[in-house]
Write a protein that holds these residues in place. Structure first.
Motif, mmCIF file in Angstrom:
data_model
loop_
_atom_site.group_PDB
_atom_site.id
_atom_site.type_symbol
_atom_site.label_atom_id
_atom_site.label_comp_id
_atom_site.label_asym_id
_atom_site.label_seq_id
_atom_site.Cartn_x
_atom_site.Cartn_y
_atom_site.Cartn_z
ATOM 1 N N LEU A 73 0.750 -1.250 -0.123
ATOM 2 C CA LEU A 73 0.212 0.048 -0.064
ATOM 3 C C LEU A 73 0.842 1.258 0.203
ATOM 4 N N ALA A 74 1.871 1.135 0.686
ATOM 5 C CA ALA A 74 2.794 2.400 0.780
ATOM 6 C C ALA A 74 3.447 2.612 -0.569
ATOM 7 N N LEU A 75 3.867 1.477 -1.366
ATOM 8 C CA LEU A 75 4.492 1.792 -2.587
ATOM 9 C C LEU A 75 3.697 1.706 -3.683
ATOM 10 N N ARG A 76 2.363 1.782 -3.498
ATOM 11 C CA ARG A 76 1.315 1.543 -4.460
ATOM 12 C C ARG A 76 1.467 2.996 -5.385
ATOM 13 N N LYS A 77 1.776 4.135 -4.704
ATOM 14 C CA LYS A 77 1.779 5.340 -5.460
ATOM 15 C C LYS A 77 2.893 5.555 -6.575
ATOM 16 N N PHE A 78 3.998 4.768 -6.097
ATOM 17 C CA PHE A 78 5.488 4.771 -6.952
ATOM 18 C C PHE A 78 4.999 3.891 -8.350
ATOM 19 N N ALA A 79 4.241 2.836 -8.285
ATOM 20 C CA ALA A 79 3.823 1.928 -9.282
ATOM 21 C C ALA A 79 5.075 1.071 -9.856
ATOM 22 N N LEU A 80 5.767 0.608 -8.974
ATOM 23 C CA LEU A 80 6.887 0.029 -9.268
ATOM 24 C C LEU A 80 6.810 -1.670 -9.810
ATOM 25 N N PHE A 81 5.610 -2.098 -9.232
ATOM 26 C CA PHE A 81 4.988 -3.180 -9.645
ATOM 27 C C PHE A 81 3.606 -3.501 -9.748
ATOM 28 N N PRO A 82 3.030 -4.589 -10.309
ATOM 29 C CA PRO A 82 1.589 -4.624 -10.336
ATOM 30 C C PRO A 82 1.052 -4.966 -8.858
ATOM 31 N N PRO A 83 -0.093 -4.380 -8.834
ATOM 32 C CA PRO A 83 -1.014 -4.538 -7.584
ATOM 33 C C PRO A 83 -1.026 -5.845 -7.236
ATOM 34 N N GLY A 84 -0.661 -6.178 -5.837
ATOM 35 C CA GLY A 84 -0.804 -7.772 -5.320
ATOM 36 C C GLY A 84 0.367 -8.347 -5.627
ATOM 37 N N LEU A 85 1.322 -8.069 -6.321
ATOM 38 C CA LEU A 85 2.320 -8.847 -6.645
ATOM 39 C C LEU A 85 3.296 -9.049 -5.266
ATOM 40 N N LEU A 86 3.432 -8.256 -4.524
ATOM 41 C CA LEU A 86 4.397 -8.097 -3.416
ATOM 42 C C LEU A 86 3.616 -9.054 -2.262
ATOM 43 N N ALA A 87 2.405 -8.818 -2.102
ATOM 44 C CA ALA A 87 1.709 -9.450 -1.230
ATOM 45 C C ALA A 87 1.255 -11.100 -1.649
ATOM 46 N N GLY A 88 1.012 -10.959 -2.860
ATOM 47 C CA GLY A 88 0.753 -12.441 -3.209
ATOM 48 C C GLY A 88 2.093 -13.312 -3.196
ATOM 49 N N ALA A 89 3.091 -12.694 -3.536
ATOM 50 C CA ALA A 89 4.402 -13.524 -3.371
ATOM 51 C C ALA A 89 4.638 -13.972 -2.038
ATOM 52 N N VAL A 90 4.383 -13.080 -1.012
ATOM 53 C CA VAL A 90 4.396 -13.368 0.375
ATOM 54 C C VAL A 90 3.543 -14.368 0.821
ATOM 55 N N LEU A 91 2.178 -14.126 0.301
ATOM 56 C CA LEU A 91 1.317 -15.362 1.032
ATOM 57 C C LEU A 91 1.616 -16.783 0.190
ATOM 58 N N VAL A 92 2.252 -16.826 -1.005
ATOM 59 C CA VAL A 92 2.485 -18.080 -1.608
ATOM 60 C C VAL A 92 3.603 -18.776 -0.832
ATOM 61 N N VAL A 93 4.767 -17.950 -0.485
ATOM 62 C CA VAL A 93 5.899 -18.362 0.283
ATOM 63 C C VAL A 93 5.407 -18.864 1.824
ATOM 64 N N ALA A 94 4.273 -17.903 2.282
ATOM 65 C CA ALA A 94 3.892 -18.545 3.809
ATOM 66 C C ALA A 94 3.214 -19.766 3.628
ATOM 67 N N ILE A 95 2.338 -19.730 2.542
ATOM 68 C CA ILE A 95 1.593 -21.187 2.573
ATOM 69 C C ILE A 95 2.339 -22.383 2.468
ATOM 70 N N LEU A 96 3.461 -22.206 1.612
ATOM 71 C CA LEU A 96 4.321 -23.297 1.251
ATOM 72 C C LEU A 96 5.139 -23.535 2.611
ATOM 73 N N LEU A 97 5.563 -22.667 3.333
ATOM 74 C CA LEU A 97 5.979 -22.838 4.590
ATOM 75 C C LEU A 97 5.112 -23.589 5.632
ATOM 76 N N ILE A 98 3.948 -23.071 5.805
ATOM 77 C CA ILE A 98 2.957 -23.757 6.492
ATOM 78 C C ILE A 98 2.796 -25.002 6.437
ATOM 79 N N LEU A 99 2.625 -25.486 4.928
ATOM 80 C CA LEU A 99 2.423 -26.795 4.654
ATOM 81 C C LEU A 99 3.452 -27.660 4.828
#
Length: 172
Positions: free
Chosen positions: A51-77
């Motif tokens: 959300l803080a970096l959204r105004k700089f448009a460095l990457f598509p929305p959801g990319l950072l949180a999505g990547a962290v979510l995928v890694v977290a799910i893999l670690l949790i499993l």
């Protein structure tokens, strides 16, 4: 898969390379819940950063949180199941052997003659899953206490009484 503590026959040495008794299956679930609770702040941090970096448009929305979510799910499993599989114990006639560790393996043998006192502990998560931690406190400085988490509550109490009975026989 038997979770009851198995005693070696009296007078028989503990088989250092023998079959380890597996921990209670509820321990794997408790580890998974703990891993999930540990991953939540990281996921929240990723959302805040996105959300803080959204105004700089460095990457598509959801990319950072999505990547962290995928890694977290893999670690949790994966990680809790590997940690569960890397632990075990043997209860012999005169000693307790505890094996643990993924990267750094530890194989600890506690002779009952060195035991000072024994604790059986349960937190709210352990009570929910019906498990307990057996902690054996010994004489000496190095590894003065050895914890064995993930035992069924009844198994932990039975092991405590078995060790106590051995100590009583030894002191008479």
């Amino acid at each position: 898969m038997d979770h009851a503590p198995a005693l070696e026959p009296a007078g028989q040495p503990l088989d250092e390379e023998g079959e380890l008794t597996r921990l209670h299956p509820g321990y794997a679930h408790a580890l998974r819940v703990r891993t999930t609770l540990s991953a939540l702040p990281v996921l929240v941090g990723a959302l805040v950063a996105e959300l803080a970096l959204r105004k700089f448009a460095l990457f598509p929305p959801g990319l950072l949180a999505g990547a962290v979510l995928v890694v977290a799910i893999l670690l949790i499993l994966r990680i809790p199941q590997r940690r569960y599989g890397a632990r075990g114990y043997q209860l012999g006639a005169d000693r307790l052997r505890v094996v643990r560790g993924l990267l750094f393996r530890s194989d600890t043998v506690v002779p009952f003659g060195r035991v000072q006192h024994i604790d059986v502990e349960q937190g709210p998560l352990e009570r929910f899953f019906g498990i307990a931690t057996l902690t054996v406190h010994t004489a000496g400085n190095h590894n003065a206490s050895v914890s064995l988490p993930g035992l069924g509550e009844a198994d932990a109490r039975a092991m405590r009484e078995t060790i106590r009975a051995h100590i009583r026989r030894e002191t008479l």
